[in-house]
Design an enzyme around this catalytic site. Structure first.
Site, PDB file in Angstrom:
ATOM      1  N   GLU A  36       0.784  -0.910  -0.212  1.00  0.00           N
ATOM      2  CA  GLU A  36       0.184  -0.097  -0.491  1.00  0.00           C
ATOM      3  C   GLU A  36       1.022   0.823  -0.657  1.00  0.00           C
ATOM      4  O   GLU A  36       0.384   2.144  -0.591  1.00  0.00           O
ATOM      5  CB  GLU A  36      -0.952  -0.184   1.314  1.00  0.00           C
ATOM      6  CG  GLU A  36      -1.559  -0.950   0.849  1.00  0.00           C
ATOM      7  CD  GLU A  36      -2.491  -0.794   0.014  1.00  0.00           C
ATOM      8  OE1 GLU A  36      -2.552  -0.125  -0.907  1.00  0.00           O
ATOM      9  OE2 GLU A  36      -3.526  -1.647  -0.829  1.00  0.00           O
ATOM     10  N   TYR A 119      -5.483   6.431   4.535  1.00  0.00           N
ATOM     11  CA  TYR A 119      -6.025   6.002   3.536  1.00  0.00           C
ATOM     12  C   TYR A 119      -4.885   4.266   4.018  1.00  0.00           C
ATOM     13  O   TYR A 119      -5.764   3.209   3.857  1.00  0.00           O
ATOM     14  CB  TYR A 119      -5.717   6.043   2.342  1.00  0.00           C
ATOM     15  CG  TYR A 119      -5.585   5.160   1.462  1.00  0.00           C
ATOM     16  CD1 TYR A 119      -6.528   4.262   0.452  1.00  0.00           C
ATOM     17  CD2 TYR A 119      -4.512   4.686   1.090  1.00  0.00           C
ATOM     18  CE1 TYR A 119      -6.257   3.453  -0.419  1.00  0.00           C
ATOM     19  CE2 TYR A 119      -3.923   3.583   0.040  1.00  0.00           C
ATOM     20  CZ  TYR A 119      -5.078   2.964  -0.714  1.00  0.00           C
ATOM     21  OH  TYR A 119      -5.245   1.344  -1.239  1.00  0.00           O
ATOM     22  N   ASP A 137      -9.042   5.929  -1.995  1.00  0.00           N
ATOM     23  CA  ASP A 137      -8.271   7.176  -2.577  1.00  0.00           C
ATOM     24  C   ASP A 137      -8.731   7.119  -3.972  1.00  0.00           C
ATOM     25  O   ASP A 137      -9.957   7.726  -4.659  1.00  0.00           O
ATOM     26  CB  ASP A 137      -6.674   5.388  -3.429  1.00  0.00           C
ATOM     27  CG  ASP A 137      -7.982   4.914  -4.381  1.00  0.00           C
ATOM     28  OD1 ASP A 137      -8.920   4.235  -4.370  1.00  0.00           O
ATOM     29  OD2 ASP A 137      -7.421   3.859  -5.030  1.00  0.00           O
TER      30      ASP A 137
END
Ligand code: SF4
Length: 290
Positions: A36, A119, A137
């Protein structure tokens, strides 16, 4: 009841999702966290080999934390925005210290880690632990803005995305992955492929005739000639050297001495480079600093 958007996108995803290794069964929360962070500002194709190398080399946060930060910066290669390597290194140390080496599965604990924002925390909880969280996102934001609001882009509240998700955790996690994927490969910013889109029948933006954005697209900032480019060139020399590098070698990477000095100064200020002496530089790697 799951929304049309979540339901149709999830069905589509199960047939069409890209086979990406961090989505495989049994991948650790740590490996998902690394993916990520890497994917935030770097395309999948460039992330793949470096992610593979990182998870083989440092299968747990403690493994990475045991290395000097300079080793992580070196292994970041050319992914760009190398402060992420340092933050991941700090994050690994914090997980090893505060959480016994396990990536936490609670939002507030994740948010308290270095370099982990809204996020990333929700993405880790969703994709590693199968929890139900709105993961928003730029791709999800664009899909929701177009389908529900008929506009190219707008701020989308976490609560709005949360409402779209099915109540059951595994289905919610699947829908989150599916919305992101749809935005990444079908409902793209410049060339949405509405003809193959699973939610075209209910898409407000399409019904309105694909209206142009109110503000024209900003051209992405060119990389050539920026301080970012000079920083990248300087770091490449330092990464490739097994020894501290004298200033005269760094001077060769860029003709504009003022810009070169500014880029070097910013790397030092960010902690990505150390000055061993006024004319000798190295990565913050204790094995070299001795
Ligand atoms: S129909 Fe087109 S604009 Fe609407 S969600 Fe699908 S790809 Fe995006």
């Amino acid at each position: 009841m799951p929304s049309f958007l979540a339901e149709q996108t999830s069905i589509w995803y199960q047939e069409n999702a890209r086979d990406l290794p961090w989505r495989h069964e049994g991948v650790s929360a740590w490996a998902i966290l690394i993916s990520e962070v890497m994917l935030q500002q770097t395309p999948v194709s460039r992330v793949l080999p470096i992610w593979q190398e990182w998870i083989e080399r440092w299968p747990s946060p403690a493994d990475l934390a045991a290395e000097p930060a300079g080793v992580a910066i070196r292994a970041w290669g050319r992914l760009g925005y190398p402060r992420r390597a340092m933050r991941l290194h700090e994050c690994a140390a914090a997980i090893a210290e505060r959480h016994g080496g396990e990536v936490p599965d609670e939002l507030d604990k994740l948010l308290a880690l270095p370099g982990i924002g809204d996020y990333t925390a929700r993405a880790v909880l969703t994709f590693a632990y199968g929890q139900r969280h709105p993961v928003v996102d730029t791709n999800v934001r664009r899909v929701v803005a177009r389908v529900r609001h008929g506009v190219e882009d707008r701020a989308i509240a976490l609560a709005e995305v949360a409402e779209l998700l099915p109540l059951e955790r595994p289905k919610a996690a699947l829908a989150s992955a599916a919305l992101m994927e749809l935005g990444a490969v079908v409902c793209t910013a410049r060339g949405p492929r509405c003809g193959v889109c699973p939610v075209a029948a209910e898409c407000k933006w399409k019904q309105l005739g694909s209206p142009a954005p109110e503000k024209p697209y900003r051209r992405p900032q060119s990389y050539a000639g920026t301080d970012r480019q000079v920083r990248g060139l300087l770091l490449a020399v330092l990464r490739e050297s097994s020894e501290p590098v004298p200033r005269h070698r760094l001077d060769l990477v860029w003709p504009d001495k003022v810009q070169l000095q500014r880029a070097l100064g910013s790397l030092i200020a960010d902690g990505l480079v150390k000055a061993q002496s006024p004319d000798v530089f190295l990565l913050p790697d204790s094995t070299l600093a001795q």
